[in-house]
Design a protein around this motif. Sequence first.
Motif, PDB file in Angstrom:
ATOM      1  N   GLU A  71       0.530  -1.213  -0.155  1.00 27.68           N
ATOM      2  CA  GLU A  71       0.273   0.324   0.054  1.00 27.68           C
ATOM      3  C   GLU A  71       1.137   1.332  -0.229  1.00 27.68           C
ATOM      4  O   GLU A  71       0.646   2.329  -0.582  1.00 27.68           O
ATOM      5  N   GLY A  72       1.909   1.563   0.320  1.00 31.10           N
ATOM      6  CA  GLY A  72       2.779   2.701   1.272  1.00 31.10           C
ATOM      7  C   GLY A  72       3.558   2.474  -0.527  1.00 31.10           C
ATOM      8  O   GLY A  72       3.432   3.646  -1.210  1.00 31.10           O
ATOM      9  N   LYS A  73       3.824   1.276  -1.019  1.00 29.59           N
ATOM     10  CA  LYS A  73       4.868   1.679  -2.182  1.00 29.59           C
ATOM     11  C   LYS A  73       3.554   2.044  -3.254  1.00 29.59           C
ATOM     12  O   LYS A  73       4.114   3.063  -4.274  1.00 29.59           O
ATOM     13  N   GLN A  74       2.249   1.544  -3.174  1.00 28.57           N
ATOM     14  CA  GLN A  74       1.122   1.863  -5.042  1.00 28.57           C
ATOM     15  C   GLN A  74       0.944   3.483  -4.255  1.00 28.57           C
ATOM     16  O   GLN A  74       0.984   4.179  -4.991  1.00 28.57           O
ATOM     17  N   TYR A  75       1.192   3.786  -2.850  1.00 29.73           N
ATOM     18  CA  TYR A  75       1.273   5.588  -2.509  1.00 29.73           C
ATOM     19  C   TYR A  75       2.089   5.992  -2.582  1.00 29.73           C
ATOM     20  O   TYR A  75       2.136   8.123  -3.443  1.00 29.73           O
ATOM     21  N   GLY A  83       0.531  14.175  -7.653  1.00 29.20           N
ATOM     22  CA  GLY A  83       0.607  15.340  -7.026  1.00 29.20           C
ATOM     23  C   GLY A  83      -0.030  15.045  -5.600  1.00 29.20           C
ATOM     24  O   GLY A  83      -1.286  13.735  -5.385  1.00 29.20           O
ATOM     25  N   LEU A  84       0.545  15.833  -4.611  1.00 29.83           N
ATOM     26  CA  LEU A  84      -0.243  16.037  -3.039  1.00 29.83           C
ATOM     27  C   LEU A  84      -0.296  17.530  -3.345  1.00 29.83           C
ATOM     28  O   LEU A  84       1.206  18.427  -2.855  1.00 29.83           O
ATOM     29  N   ASN A  85      -1.635  17.444  -2.302  1.00 32.46           N
ATOM     30  CA  ASN A  85      -1.658  19.276  -1.205  1.00 32.46           C
ATOM     31  C   ASN A  85      -1.674  18.586  -0.172  1.00 32.46           C
ATOM     32  O   ASN A  85      -2.146  18.066   0.226  1.00 32.46           O
ATOM     33  N   GLY A  86      -0.665  20.096   1.021  1.00 35.61           N
ATOM     34  CA  GLY A  86      -0.313  19.696   2.108  1.00 35.61           C
ATOM     35  C   GLY A  86      -2.015  19.714   3.356  1.00 35.61           C
ATOM     36  O   GLY A  86      -2.929  20.457   2.118  1.00 35.61           O
ATOM     37  N   PRO A  87      -2.279  19.835   4.397  1.00 34.37           N
ATOM     38  CA  PRO A  87      -1.452  19.697   5.268  1.00 34.37           C
ATOM     39  C   PRO A  87      -1.228  18.254   5.792  1.00 34.37           C
ATOM     40  O   PRO A  87      -1.626  17.594   5.600  1.00 34.37           O
ATOM     41  N   LEU A  88       0.526  17.466   5.663  1.00 31.06           N
ATOM     42  CA  LEU A  88       1.334  17.223   6.736  1.00 31.06           C
ATOM     43  C   LEU A  88       1.543  17.316   7.809  1.00 31.06           C
ATOM     44  O   LEU A  88       1.959  18.218   7.856  1.00 31.06           O
ATOM     45  N   GLU A  89       1.815  16.199   8.807  1.00 31.48           N
ATOM     46  CA  GLU A  89       2.782  16.334   9.513  1.00 31.48           C
ATOM     47  C   GLU A  89       3.490  15.146   9.345  1.00 31.48           C
ATOM     48  O   GLU A  89       3.364  14.145   9.346  1.00 31.48           O
ATOM     49  N   ILE A  90       4.893  15.642  10.053  1.00 35.83           N
ATOM     50  CA  ILE A  90       5.961  14.473   9.639  1.00 35.83           C
ATOM     51  C   ILE A  90       7.012  15.255  10.967  1.00 35.83           C
ATOM     52  O   ILE A  90       7.575  16.119  11.117  1.00 35.83           O
ATOM     53  N   PRO A 142      -6.356   8.033 -12.959  1.00 35.38           N
ATOM     54  CA  PRO A 142      -5.849   9.049 -12.202  1.00 35.38           C
ATOM     55  C   PRO A 142      -6.336   9.039 -11.241  1.00 35.38           C
ATOM     56  O   PRO A 142      -7.880   8.678 -10.840  1.00 35.38           O
ATOM     57  N   MET A 143      -6.246   9.916 -10.368  1.00 33.46           N
ATOM     58  CA  MET A 143      -6.377  10.167  -9.176  1.00 33.46           C
ATOM     59  C   MET A 143      -6.649  12.309  -8.806  1.00 33.46           C
ATOM     60  O   MET A 143      -5.830  12.986  -9.535  1.00 33.46           O
ATOM     61  N   THR A 144      -7.158  12.629  -8.137  1.00 38.33           N
ATOM     62  CA  THR A 144      -6.932  13.951  -7.906  1.00 38.33           C
ATOM     63  C   THR A 144      -5.852  14.245  -6.477  1.00 38.33           C
ATOM     64  O   THR A 144      -5.775  13.391  -6.014  1.00 38.33           O
ATOM     65  N   THR A 145      -5.276  15.719  -6.775  1.00 40.35           N
ATOM     66  CA  THR A 145      -4.143  15.670  -5.516  1.00 40.35           C
ATOM     67  C   THR A 145      -5.313  15.351  -3.975  1.00 40.35           C
ATOM     68  O   THR A 145      -4.613  14.693  -3.247  1.00 40.35           O
ATOM     69  N   SER A 146      -6.214  15.302  -3.985  1.00 32.68           N
ATOM     70  CA  SER A 146      -7.155  15.277  -2.675  1.00 32.68           C
ATOM     71  C   SER A 146      -7.467  13.959  -2.022  1.00 32.68           C
ATOM     72  O   SER A 146      -7.382  13.324  -1.480  1.00 32.68           O
ATOM     73  N   MET A 147      -7.296  12.513  -3.605  1.00 26.02           N
ATOM     74  CA  MET A 147      -7.642  11.677  -3.467  1.00 26.02           C
ATOM     75  C   MET A 147      -6.569  11.055  -3.054  1.00 26.02           C
ATOM     76  O   MET A 147      -6.416  10.211  -2.175  1.00 26.02           O
ATOM     77  N   VAL A 148      -5.052  11.610  -3.662  1.00 25.13           N
ATOM     78  CA  VAL A 148      -3.898  11.257  -2.656  1.00 25.13           C
ATOM     79  C   VAL A 148      -3.195  11.095  -1.257  1.00 25.13           C
ATOM     80  O   VAL A 148      -3.133  10.759  -0.863  1.00 25.13           O
ATOM     81  N   ALA A 149      -3.930  12.593  -1.268  1.00 19.81           N
ATOM     82  CA  ALA A 149      -3.888  13.042   0.110  1.00 19.81           C
ATOM     83  C   ALA A 149      -5.115  12.289   1.436  1.00 19.81           C
ATOM     84  O   ALA A 149      -4.863  11.817   2.700  1.00 19.81           O
ATOM     85  N   GLU A 150      -6.129  11.959   0.687  1.00 22.15           N
ATOM     86  CA  GLU A 150      -7.134  10.873   1.375  1.00 22.15           C
ATOM     87  C   GLU A 150      -6.449   9.628   1.703  1.00 22.15           C
ATOM     88  O   GLU A 150      -6.511   8.628   2.596  1.00 22.15           O
ATOM     89  N   GLU A 151      -5.716   9.109   0.312  1.00 24.66           N
ATOM     90  CA  GLU A 151      -5.431   7.872   0.394  1.00 24.66           C
ATOM     91  C   GLU A 151      -4.204   8.221   1.498  1.00 24.66           C
ATOM     92  O   GLU A 151      -3.865   7.114   2.482  1.00 24.66           O
ATOM     93  N   ARG A 152      -3.243   9.140   1.397  1.00 30.41           N
ATOM     94  CA  ARG A 152      -2.167   9.090   2.786  1.00 30.41           C
ATOM     95  C   ARG A 152      -2.836   9.222   4.229  1.00 30.41           C
ATOM     96  O   ARG A 152      -2.080   8.353   5.319  1.00 30.41           O
ATOM     97  N   ARG A 153      -4.156   9.597   4.054  1.00 25.08           N
ATOM     98  CA  ARG A 153      -4.290   9.960   6.153  1.00 25.08           C
ATOM     99  C   ARG A 153      -5.532   8.313   6.060  1.00 25.08           C
ATOM    100  O   ARG A 153      -5.059   7.860   6.827  1.00 25.08           O
ATOM    101  N   ARG A 154      -5.878   7.785   5.001  1.00 24.90           N
ATOM    102  CA  ARG A 154      -6.068   6.147   5.451  1.00 24.90           C
ATOM    103  C   ARG A 154      -4.803   5.464   5.599  1.00 24.90           C
ATOM    104  O   ARG A 154      -5.014   4.652   6.757  1.00 24.90           O
ATOM    105  N   LEU A 155      -3.891   5.304   5.233  1.00 23.75           N
ATOM    106  CA  LEU A 155      -2.876   4.885   5.224  1.00 23.75           C
ATOM    107  C   LEU A 155      -1.627   4.864   6.605  1.00 23.75           C
ATOM    108  O   LEU A 155      -1.598   4.253   7.186  1.00 23.75           O
TER     109      LEU A 155
END
Length: 162
Positions: A71-75, A83-90, A142-155
């Motif tokens: 899942e991480g590799k896919q992300y 692409g990806l839009n924040g916010p992120l916390e690292i 294809p995905m939107t940047t919002s979809m990628v951000a949501e994928e990140r939150r789920r992962l």
Amino acid sequence: MKIVTGRMVSALRLAGMASAMVLLAACSRYGQHGYARYRTNCGICHHGGEGLKGEIPPISGRVDRIAATPEGKQYLMHVLLNGLNGPLEIDGVHYNFSMPPFRTHLSDEEIASILSYLATRGDTQPVPVFTAGDVAAERAHPMTTSMVAEERRRLDAVHPLP
């Protein structure tokens, strides 16, 4: 391969002979090509992989750990493609940034080489390797940047991301 780092040599010693051969093949195939593509497409913002605290997230020592799960590799492929839009916390640091998609600018091979190169900059063994076929399969959806951000939150909820 012209560039061999101490980390790569140590990794080769620690890995079994078969794993070492796979690692060396990945490094030679993607090492220089991946570094060149990274430098011209990603390094401008990510500053050699260290990022810019509070502005651009660091990626060195993180890509390999994120790619340790399918899942991480896919992300990671989704991030480069879409692409990806924040916010992120690292590591307790807040980032609010916008990374552009590279879907139309980079080939499947170029994206695979960038991600494979970045995976060599960590300590995960065996080093995750991305292939052009892996990227092509994700490009087909294809995905939107919002979809990628949501994928990140789920992962991150299932496998906390570094």
